[in-house]
Design a protein around this motif. Sequence first.
Motif, mmCIF file in Angstrom:
data_model
loop_
_atom_site.group_PDB
_atom_site.id
_atom_site.type_symbol
_atom_site.label_atom_id
_atom_site.label_comp_id
_atom_site.label_asym_id
_atom_site.label_seq_id
_atom_site.Cartn_x
_atom_site.Cartn_y
_atom_site.Cartn_z
ATOM 1 N N HIS A 1 4.235 6.247 -7.150
ATOM 2 C CA HIS A 1 3.677 7.309 -7.990
ATOM 3 C C HIS A 1 3.891 8.655 -7.326
ATOM 4 C CE1 HIS A 1 1.919 4.558 -10.810
ATOM 5 N NE2 HIS A 1 1.481 3.837 -9.819
ATOM 6 N N TYR A 2 5.109 8.896 -6.826
ATOM 7 C CA TYR A 2 5.332 10.134 -6.077
ATOM 8 C C TYR A 2 5.180 11.354 -6.955
ATOM 9 C CZ TYR A 2 10.023 10.640 -8.030
ATOM 10 O OH TYR A 2 11.088 10.812 -8.872
ATOM 11 N N ASN A 3 5.324 11.196 -8.299
ATOM 12 C CA ASN A 3 5.143 12.360 -9.175
ATOM 13 C C ASN A 3 3.712 12.896 -9.102
ATOM 14 O OD1 ASN A 3 4.278 10.039 -10.358
ATOM 15 N ND2 ASN A 3 4.702 10.701 -12.433
ATOM 16 N N TYR A 4 2.713 11.975 -8.896
ATOM 17 C CA TYR A 4 1.335 12.452 -8.753
ATOM 18 C C TYR A 4 1.199 13.318 -7.518
ATOM 19 C CZ TYR A 4 -0.056 8.923 -12.153
ATOM 20 O OH TYR A 4 -0.193 8.172 -13.271
ATOM 21 N N TRP A 5 1.860 12.887 -6.434
ATOM 22 C CA TRP A 5 1.676 13.629 -5.171
ATOM 23 C C TRP A 5 2.321 14.989 -5.243
ATOM 24 C CZ3 TRP A 5 -2.131 11.714 -2.878
ATOM 25 C CH2 TRP A 5 -2.374 10.350 -2.991
ATOM 26 N N MET A 6 3.530 15.067 -5.837
ATOM 27 C CA MET A 6 4.156 16.385 -5.866
ATOM 28 C C MET A 6 3.433 17.293 -6.855
ATOM 29 S SD MET A 6 7.735 15.326 -7.506
ATOM 30 C CE MET A 6 8.008 15.147 -9.263
ATOM 31 N N PHE A 7 2.910 16.691 -7.931
ATOM 32 C CA PHE A 7 2.130 17.484 -8.885
ATOM 33 C C PHE A 7 0.883 18.059 -8.222
ATOM 34 C CE2 PHE A 7 -1.716 16.270 -11.382
ATOM 35 C CZ PHE A 7 -1.835 17.423 -12.131
ATOM 36 N N MET B 1 0.845 -1.208 0.000
ATOM 37 C CA MET B 1 0.000 0.000 0.000
ATOM 38 C C MET B 1 0.874 1.250 0.000
ATOM 39 S SD MET B 1 -3.002 1.349 0.121
ATOM 40 C CE MET B 1 -3.618 2.967 0.449
ATOM 41 N N PHE B 2 1.711 1.375 1.060
ATOM 42 C CA PHE B 2 2.585 2.545 1.168
ATOM 43 C C PHE B 2 3.578 2.571 0.020
ATOM 44 C CE2 PHE B 2 6.240 4.799 3.093
ATOM 45 C CZ PHE B 2 5.605 6.004 3.298
ATOM 46 N N GLU B 3 4.038 1.367 -0.352
ATOM 47 C CA GLU B 3 5.005 1.264 -1.454
ATOM 48 C C GLU B 3 4.405 1.764 -2.762
ATOM 49 O OE1 GLU B 3 8.965 -0.014 -2.288
ATOM 50 O OE2 GLU B 3 7.830 0.379 -0.477
ATOM 51 N N SER B 4 3.143 1.391 -3.011
ATOM 52 C CA SER B 4 2.512 1.806 -4.270
ATOM 53 C C SER B 4 2.218 3.298 -4.260
ATOM 54 C CB SER B 4 1.227 1.016 -4.492
ATOM 55 O OG SER B 4 0.213 1.509 -3.660
ATOM 56 N N LEU B 5 1.962 3.865 -3.067
ATOM 57 C CA LEU B 5 1.784 5.313 -2.990
ATOM 58 C C LEU B 5 3.081 6.015 -3.329
ATOM 59 C CD1 LEU B 5 -0.349 6.019 0.189
ATOM 60 C CD2 LEU B 5 -1.009 6.197 -2.173
ATOM 61 N N LEU B 6 4.203 5.458 -2.852
ATOM 62 C CA LEU B 6 5.495 6.097 -3.047
ATOM 63 C C LEU B 6 5.974 5.925 -4.477
ATOM 64 C CD1 LEU B 6 6.788 7.616 -0.844
ATOM 65 C CD2 LEU B 6 8.328 5.738 -0.425
#
Lengths: 133, 81
Positions: free
Chosen positions: A8-14, A1-6
């Motif tokens: 796609h870190y480009n989505y979060w910073m965007f 879960m946490f791994e898959s969030l990390l």
Amino acid sequence: MFESLLHHYNYWMFIGLMMIGFYAMMAKKNLIKKIIGMNIFQSAIILFFISTSVKGGGVTVPILEHPEGAQGGFVDVMKYANPLPHVLMLTAIVVMVATLGVALAVVMMIYKRYHTLEEDEIALIRRKQGLKC
Amino acid sequence: MIPTFNFILILFLFVCAIAAITIRDLLSAVLVLGAYSFFMCLLWAQMTAVDVAFTEASVSAGIGTVLFIGAVSRTERRSKD
């Protein structure tokens, strides 16, 4: 879960940068601050498109290494980053500067007329003149 | 995973973006926005998009900052928020 969030870190910073810019566009009263927010917003979107062109390890810039000896006319695409988002976003950067120039020109015209850049003060002046605001 | 250099650049990006919209002196805010554009350009060079990176460095961090400084010096420098 946490791994898959990390992953796609480009989505979060965007999304984070885009929301910072959007907040400045909506909540700030000063017109120059609104334009700064618009600039942050636009470059966040360009950052998202550029980050979709990134591939895994060992990928270089999209320039052909040996143009004459590309094995039998074939190019190994996995060695290069995807150049399509780069080309699209080059146009977007130029459009970004064009909108910036027009917005600053409009702000300077507004300052010439009302001698202030604060949105609420401009609304007050227009209300005193009996105009809609 | 996020490479360390990219992580530092993203951290600087967020710091510059938040500083650019909170500083009340407009000239300082505009210069911080130029620093934001330049960190963005470094991040794109790291993402192997060198053509976009140098366009951003010349057009957005260069001409954009000059346009902003011209507009701020012809209007007023103080902002209320």
